[in-house]
Design a protein around this motif. Structure first.
Motif, mmCIF file in Angstrom:
data_model
loop_
_atom_site.group_PDB
_atom_site.id
_atom_site.type_symbol
_atom_site.label_atom_id
_atom_site.label_comp_id
_atom_site.label_asym_id
_atom_site.label_seq_id
_atom_site.Cartn_x
_atom_site.Cartn_y
_atom_site.Cartn_z
ATOM 1 N N ARG A 149 182.324 2.659 70.310
ATOM 2 C CA ARG A 149 182.670 3.703 71.276
ATOM 3 C C ARG A 149 183.648 4.711 70.666
ATOM 4 N N ALA A 150 184.660 4.217 69.965
ATOM 5 C CA ALA A 150 185.644 5.114 69.370
ATOM 6 C C ALA A 150 185.004 5.983 68.297
ATOM 7 N N ALA A 151 184.157 5.390 67.447
ATOM 8 C CA ALA A 151 183.497 6.161 66.395
ATOM 9 C C ALA A 151 182.579 7.217 66.982
ATOM 10 N N ASN A 152 181.825 6.852 68.012
ATOM 11 C CA ASN A 152 180.940 7.826 68.653
ATOM 12 C C ASN A 152 181.738 8.961 69.292
ATOM 13 N N ALA A 153 182.865 8.614 69.927
ATOM 14 C CA ALA A 153 183.697 9.653 70.540
ATOM 15 C C ALA A 153 184.257 10.592 69.476
ATOM 16 N N LEU A 154 184.655 10.050 68.343
ATOM 17 C CA LEU A 154 185.184 10.876 67.265
ATOM 18 C C LEU A 154 184.129 11.849 66.748
ATOM 19 N N LEU A 155 182.884 11.394 66.725
ATOM 20 C CA LEU A 155 181.796 12.208 66.190
ATOM 21 C C LEU A 155 181.082 13.011 67.274
ATOM 22 N N GLY A 156 181.537 12.936 68.521
ATOM 23 C CA GLY A 156 180.933 13.709 69.600
ATOM 24 C C GLY A 156 179.577 13.223 70.031
ATOM 25 N N ARG A 157 179.329 11.912 69.913
ATOM 26 C CA ARG A 157 178.032 11.343 70.274
ATOM 27 C C ARG A 157 178.131 10.626 71.615
ATOM 28 N N GLU A 158 176.992 10.549 72.300
ATOM 29 C CA GLU A 158 176.931 9.870 73.583
ATOM 30 C C GLU A 158 176.766 8.365 73.380
ATOM 31 N N ASP A 159 177.316 7.614 74.319
ATOM 32 C CA ASP A 159 177.141 6.158 74.327
ATOM 33 C C ASP A 159 176.062 5.775 75.334
ATOM 34 N N GLU A 160 175.194 4.864 74.953
ATOM 35 C CA GLU A 160 174.239 4.259 75.877
ATOM 36 C C GLU A 160 174.436 2.755 75.767
ATOM 37 N N PRO A 161 174.766 2.076 76.887
ATOM 38 C CA PRO A 161 175.170 0.675 76.796
ATOM 39 C C PRO A 161 174.187 -0.229 76.071
ATOM 40 N N GLY A 162 172.897 -0.090 76.366
ATOM 41 C CA GLY A 162 171.922 -0.943 75.705
ATOM 42 C C GLY A 162 171.885 -0.733 74.207
ATOM 43 N N GLU A 163 171.989 0.526 73.781
ATOM 44 C CA GLU A 163 171.974 0.816 72.350
ATOM 45 C C GLU A 163 173.255 0.312 71.688
ATOM 46 N N LEU A 164 174.399 0.489 72.348
ATOM 47 C CA LEU A 164 175.643 -0.068 71.810
ATOM 48 C C LEU A 164 175.516 -1.569 71.611
ATOM 49 N N ALA A 165 174.959 -2.266 72.593
ATOM 50 C CA ALA A 165 174.817 -3.716 72.499
ATOM 51 C C ALA A 165 173.912 -4.109 71.343
ATOM 52 N N ARG A 166 172.812 -3.382 71.176
ATOM 53 C CA ARG A 166 171.883 -3.713 70.075
ATOM 54 C C ARG A 166 172.529 -3.482 68.708
ATOM 55 N N ILE A 167 173.273 -2.379 68.566
ATOM 56 C CA ILE A 167 173.938 -2.111 67.287
ATOM 57 C C ILE A 167 174.999 -3.171 67.020
ATOM 58 N N ALA A 168 175.790 -3.493 68.036
ATOM 59 C CA ALA A 168 176.839 -4.487 67.865
ATOM 60 C C ALA A 168 176.249 -5.848 67.500
ATOM 61 N N LEU A 169 175.141 -6.219 68.132
ATOM 62 C CA LEU A 169 174.495 -7.495 67.802
ATOM 63 C C LEU A 169 174.003 -7.504 66.366
ATOM 64 N N LYS A 170 173.423 -6.390 65.927
ATOM 65 C CA LYS A 170 172.921 -6.319 64.552
ATOM 66 C C LYS A 170 174.073 -6.463 63.555
ATOM 67 N N VAL A 171 175.216 -5.845 63.877
ATOM 68 C CA VAL A 171 176.384 -5.982 62.999
ATOM 69 C C VAL A 171 176.812 -7.443 62.924
ATOM 70 N N GLU A 172 176.886 -8.101 64.075
ATOM 71 C CA GLU A 172 177.354 -9.490 64.066
ATOM 72 C C GLU A 172 176.353 -10.417 63.399
ATOM 73 N N ASN A 173 175.060 -10.205 63.637
ATOM 74 C CA ASN A 173 174.039 -11.057 63.022
ATOM 75 C C ASN A 173 173.883 -10.792 61.527
ATOM 76 N N ASP A 174 173.691 -9.522 61.166
ATOM 77 C CA ASP A 174 173.273 -9.183 59.806
ATOM 78 C C ASP A 174 174.425 -8.885 58.857
ATOM 79 N N TYR A 175 175.534 -8.354 59.382
ATOM 80 C CA TYR A 175 176.657 -8.023 58.501
ATOM 81 C C TYR A 175 177.684 -9.157 58.493
ATOM 82 N N VAL A 176 178.178 -9.534 59.676
ATOM 83 C CA VAL A 176 179.171 -10.609 59.739
ATOM 84 C C VAL A 176 178.524 -11.958 59.456
ATOM 85 N N GLY A 177 177.273 -12.140 59.928
ATOM 86 C CA GLY A 177 176.549 -13.369 59.637
ATOM 87 C C GLY A 177 176.650 -14.438 60.701
#
Length: 371
Positions: A144-172
């Protein structure tokens, strides 16, 4: 929501802004908040395409971001941990607290931080290791903070999918999407009926004259990743042997087929299938104002987690038993298990006595939130 922490969400945003300015000598470009959650019913169902009933808390995480001082350099400060970290924009995960934030920045702002660098501060009222989804709150607040800094809109479902991908694929961490949806789409004071297969979300009102009390057992679950990953793998293996994409496709009528699976797969299937049914029945209980019936579902859920899914521990079981002796209508382990917190349903007239009884009987436990 009655607040156990005396820091409001708005105060936490000011707190993280001040931490950012103290660390980097300038005001942040954007700040954002995301809540933690307690799960009322539906445990270990989100990575099996099932149903869950999370409820956002007025405990959470605030993140402040701004341009950095050097291209490709990301500097972090945690006001809560009193720690700092420095990472390159394209760093792989390093097993540090900054992984969750760096993975999110890479997901939505990789070009910008490669060009400008990034300063990032985090503050929290949400404890780590309590089973209240601190990692998802960090992820969603960072996005949310990064999107606000870059002037982008938040959509809850998309935020959740991106966050899940980070936790699954990056954090592990092989978690499901319930925590990220609760952090991105939830409203404190309302539960959510979440279908993790479709990401459909429906608000559920809480029972009148009753409270859900979140109590930390005193045992962190942070060291249980291997056991959690084992449960994910067992559910995937059981689904494959039963010829379904995930266990969420199964109904009570299918339990007979699970009997033939090698143990512990049959018990894992039984937990997931019956837990989905408890969520459905629990929604009907809440809609009918049948708090006592909902409390019984909570107890059934805990016993299933203890016996069929084997994710509870002796101290948590004792805390659940103590909650029932102290007047709760229901209580259960909430979160991934192997420690963490319980949630108990208590009549409002018994709330003070309940909390006093828990504090007296379990000095290592801590009441975290009352909803």
């Amino acid at each position: 929501m009655q607040r156990v922490s005396n820091v409001t969400d708005e105060e936490l945003l000011v707190q993280v802004s001040n931490a950012f300015e103290a660390a980097f000598g300038c005001q942040p470009g954007a700040v954002a908040f995301a809540p933690g959650r307690v799960n009322l019913l539906g445990e270990h169902t989100d990575y099996t395409g099932g149903l869950a009933m999370p409820m956002p808390l007025n405990l959470g995480v605030a993140v402040a971001v701004g341009p950095g001082s050097e291209p490709g350099l990301v500097e972090f400060v945690s006001e809560t941990l009193s720690e700092t970290d420095r990472r390159r924009a394209d760093d792989p995960p390093a097993g540090r607290w900054s992984d969750y934030m760096l993975g999110c920045l890479q997901a939505v702002a990789s070009e910008e931080i490669a060009r400008d660098g990034c300063h990032c501060a985090v503050s929290a009222t949400l404890p780590v290791g309590a089973g209240l989804s601190s990692s998802a709150a960090v992820e969603v607040a960072t996005l949310r903070a990064a999107n606000a800094l870059l002037g982008r809109e938040d959509e809850p479902g998309e935020l959740a999918r991106i966050a899940l991908k980070v936790e699954n694929d990056y954090v592990g961490v092989p978690c499901g999407i319930m925590d990220q949806v609760a952090a991105s789409a939830g409203v404190p004071g309302l539960a959510l009926l979440l279908d993790t297969r479709t990401l459909d979300v429906s608000p559920i009102r809480l029972p009148y004259n009753h409270h859900f009390v979140v109590v930390h057992s005193g045992v962190s679950h942070r060291l249980a990743l291997d056991a959690y990953s084992e449960r994910v793998a067992e559910c995937a293996r059981a689904a494959s042997e039963l010829g379904v994409a995930d266990l969420g496709e199964l109904s009570l009528e299918d339990l007979g087929r699970a009997i033939g699976l090698a143990e512990p797969l049959g018990r894992r299937v039984r937990h997931v299938v019956t837990e989905n049914e408890r969520v459905r029945a629990g929604v009907a209980d809440l809609e009918a104002g049948a708090a006592a019936a909902f409390g019984r579902r909570m107890i059934e859920s805990h016993l299933s987690q203890r016996d069929d899914f084997e994710v509870s521990i002796a101290r948590v079981d004792a805390l659940v038993d103590g909650a029932m002796r102290s007047g709760a209508l229901g209580a259960r382990l909430t979160g991934g298990g192997f420690g963490g917190a319980i949630v108990a349903l208590v009549r409002d007239v018994h709330l003070d006595a309940f909390c006093a009884s828990i504090r007296a009987g379990f000095p290592e436990a801590r009441v975290l939130a009352v909803a």
